[in-house]
Write a protein that holds these residues in place. Structure first.
Motif, mmCIF file in Angstrom:
data_model
loop_
_atom_site.group_PDB
_atom_site.id
_atom_site.type_symbol
_atom_site.label_atom_id
_atom_site.label_comp_id
_atom_site.label_asym_id
_atom_site.label_seq_id
_atom_site.Cartn_x
_atom_site.Cartn_y
_atom_site.Cartn_z
ATOM 1 N N UNK A 175 10.169 -20.271 65.867
ATOM 2 C CA UNK A 175 10.170 -20.641 64.450
ATOM 3 C C UNK A 175 8.825 -21.192 64.014
ATOM 4 N N UNK A 176 8.106 -21.798 64.918
ATOM 5 C CA UNK A 176 6.834 -22.447 64.610
ATOM 6 C C UNK A 176 5.786 -21.454 64.122
ATOM 7 N N UNK A 177 5.826 -20.215 64.602
ATOM 8 C CA UNK A 177 4.765 -19.266 64.241
ATOM 9 C C UNK A 177 5.249 -18.132 63.342
ATOM 10 N N UNK A 178 6.564 -17.888 63.226
ATOM 11 C CA UNK A 178 7.019 -16.759 62.415
ATOM 12 C C UNK A 178 6.787 -17.050 60.936
ATOM 13 N N UNK A 179 6.483 -15.989 60.194
ATOM 14 C CA UNK A 179 6.269 -16.116 58.750
ATOM 15 C C UNK A 179 6.806 -14.878 58.057
ATOM 16 N N UNK A 180 7.825 -15.074 57.219
ATOM 17 C CA UNK A 180 8.330 -14.001 56.382
ATOM 18 C C UNK A 180 7.886 -14.243 54.948
ATOM 19 N N UNK A 181 8.808 -14.080 54.023
ATOM 20 C CA UNK A 181 8.519 -14.360 52.619
ATOM 21 C C UNK A 181 8.887 -15.800 52.289
ATOM 22 N N UNK A 182 8.160 -16.360 51.342
ATOM 23 C CA UNK A 182 8.374 -17.744 50.961
ATOM 24 C C UNK A 182 7.359 -18.689 51.577
ATOM 25 N N UNK A 183 6.468 -18.146 52.410
ATOM 26 C CA UNK A 183 5.407 -18.938 53.033
ATOM 27 C C UNK A 183 4.066 -18.633 52.365
ATOM 28 N N UNK A 184 4.068 -18.519 51.061
ATOM 29 C CA UNK A 184 2.854 -18.181 50.315
ATOM 30 C C UNK A 184 2.970 -16.852 49.605
ATOM 31 N N UNK A 185 3.720 -15.922 50.169
ATOM 32 C CA UNK A 185 3.978 -14.630 49.531
ATOM 33 C C UNK A 185 5.476 -14.541 49.226
ATOM 34 N N UNK A 186 5.825 -14.014 48.039
ATOM 35 C CA UNK A 186 7.235 -13.971 47.665
ATOM 36 C C UNK A 186 7.470 -12.892 46.615
ATOM 37 N N UNK A 187 8.737 -12.530 46.484
ATOM 38 C CA UNK A 187 9.187 -11.710 45.374
ATOM 39 C C UNK A 187 9.444 -12.654 44.210
ATOM 40 N N UNK A 188 8.834 -12.378 43.072
ATOM 41 C CA UNK A 188 8.997 -13.277 41.929
ATOM 42 C C UNK A 188 10.475 -13.354 41.521
ATOM 43 N N UNK A 189 10.933 -14.572 41.336
ATOM 44 C CA UNK A 189 12.352 -14.832 41.150
ATOM 45 C C UNK A 189 12.972 -15.492 42.368
ATOM 46 N N UNK A 190 12.276 -15.411 43.520
ATOM 47 C CA UNK A 190 12.746 -16.019 44.768
ATOM 48 C C UNK A 190 11.784 -17.103 45.247
ATOM 49 N N UNK A 191 11.098 -17.744 44.322
ATOM 50 C CA UNK A 191 10.088 -18.734 44.701
ATOM 51 C C UNK A 191 10.674 -19.915 45.474
ATOM 52 N N UNK A 192 11.951 -20.227 45.263
ATOM 53 C CA UNK A 192 12.558 -21.389 45.895
ATOM 54 C C UNK A 192 13.307 -21.042 47.176
ATOM 55 N N UNK A 193 13.096 -19.832 47.694
ATOM 56 C CA UNK A 193 13.772 -19.394 48.908
ATOM 57 C C UNK A 193 12.754 -19.109 50.008
ATOM 58 N N UNK A 194 13.171 -19.340 51.241
ATOM 59 C CA UNK A 194 12.402 -18.975 52.416
ATOM 60 C C UNK A 194 13.184 -17.905 53.166
ATOM 61 N N UNK A 195 12.543 -16.770 53.377
ATOM 62 C CA UNK A 195 13.209 -15.639 54.024
ATOM 63 C C UNK A 195 12.459 -15.376 55.330
ATOM 64 N N UNK A 196 12.978 -15.934 56.407
ATOM 65 C CA UNK A 196 12.317 -15.822 57.692
ATOM 66 C C UNK A 196 12.391 -14.396 58.214
ATOM 67 N N UNK A 197 11.380 -14.014 58.984
ATOM 68 C CA UNK A 197 11.361 -12.687 59.570
ATOM 69 C C UNK A 197 10.037 -12.414 60.230
ATOM 70 N N UNK A 198 9.968 -11.285 60.895
ATOM 71 C CA UNK A 198 8.759 -10.928 61.615
ATOM 72 C C UNK A 198 7.899 -9.931 60.833
#
Length: 283
Positions: A175-198
């Protein structure tokens, strides 16, 4: 410490830096696409030490290369592992790794802040874990490409489009190194969500109409000529985004992963800046 120019041609530079941080509150996992935080006001939950050095080369006025090598060492309190697994690796309380990053940017936009014409290309390759440390368990590769284009359709109408794709063949990432959406890049409308993934992909489209063309106006009640001149313009726009996050680890508790995401909307954009003129320029 940075040396902007290390050659007579003024095309290359280098730098080195060290940082140390301690946190009493950290995000230890994501649930329902929101980060969960653990806080202990009486002790430090995480400690991080980072050292890095970089070399950058400017191949032209709008083309930049950057190579960066980094060493990261982080420790967490045992309590974190009572709430989550795989923050580092399983029940480890410490992680160490070397990182090598290459970044290429080609920028042909008319403005970095509010572009309306031109295009932008970006490529990044990151290897996390080089296998040179005896205790180094981390081994991940991330590839990222981004392309944006801005077109003037008519006198007042502008179109923009962008595609950003991150691919990682490494399915098991702490978890420490993975970055999906919500860590600086996002789909507009989902700014308040973190979507983990590889891995992920995001496409963005926009259309702007120029309501007020760029103008320069002086503010009479400001007596200083250097600070009383403003540039301003006004745009109305619509946008549409679509994105997808591929996740092999966290999707059971984060339902937005491995599903198509889309957002759309409309708005007004007011652009302004202060035009500062130095005495030397006035002369």
């Amino acid at each position: 410490y940075k040396i902007p120019y290390i050659a007579k041609s003024n095309t290359s530079g280098a730098g080195i830096s060290f940082s140390y941080s301690r946190n009493r509150e950290v995000a230890y996992m994501s649930f329902d696409n929101h980060q969960l935080f653990f806080k202990d006001p009486n002790q430090k939950i995480r400690q991080e030490f980072t050292s890095k050095m970089h070399y950058n080369y400017r191949a032209g006025a709008r083309t930049n290369h950057l190579i960066e090598a980094k060493y990261v060492q982080a420790k967490i309190n045992d309590t974190i592992n009572d709430y989550t697994i795989n923050y580092f690796y399983k029940n480890d309380t410490e992680i160490k790794f070397l990182l090598l990053d290459y970044f290429l940017r080609f920028d042909q936009r008319n403005s970095r802040i509010f572009p309306l014409k031109g295009y932008y290309l970006e490529f990044e390759a990151t290897k996390i874990g080089l296998g040179l440390l005896t205790s180094e368990k981390t081994n991940a590769l991330n590839l990222l490409i981004s392309a944006k284009e801005y077109i003037r359709i008519s006198n007042r109408l502008y179109q923009s489009g962008g595609l950003r794709v991150k691919y990682s063949p490494t399915k098991n990432q702490p978890y420490y190194i993975q970055r999906g959406l919500g860590w600086g890049e996002y789909v507009r409308g989902y700014e308040y969500y973190v979507i983990d993934g590889q891995s992920y992909g995001v496409a963005k489209l926009g259309l702007k109409y120029e309501i007020i063309k760029p103008k320069i106006k002086k503010v009479p009640f400001i007596p200083f000529e250097k600070f009383n001149t403003f540039h301003f313009s006004l745009y109305a726009g619509i946008f549409g985004d679509v994105g997808y996050v591929q996740d092999y680890q966290y999707s059971l508790v984060n339902p937005l992963a491995n599903s198509l995401l889309y957002g759309y909307g409309a708005g007004l954009e007011y652009v302004t800046c202060l035009l500062y003129t130095s005495d030397a320029a006035d002369e």
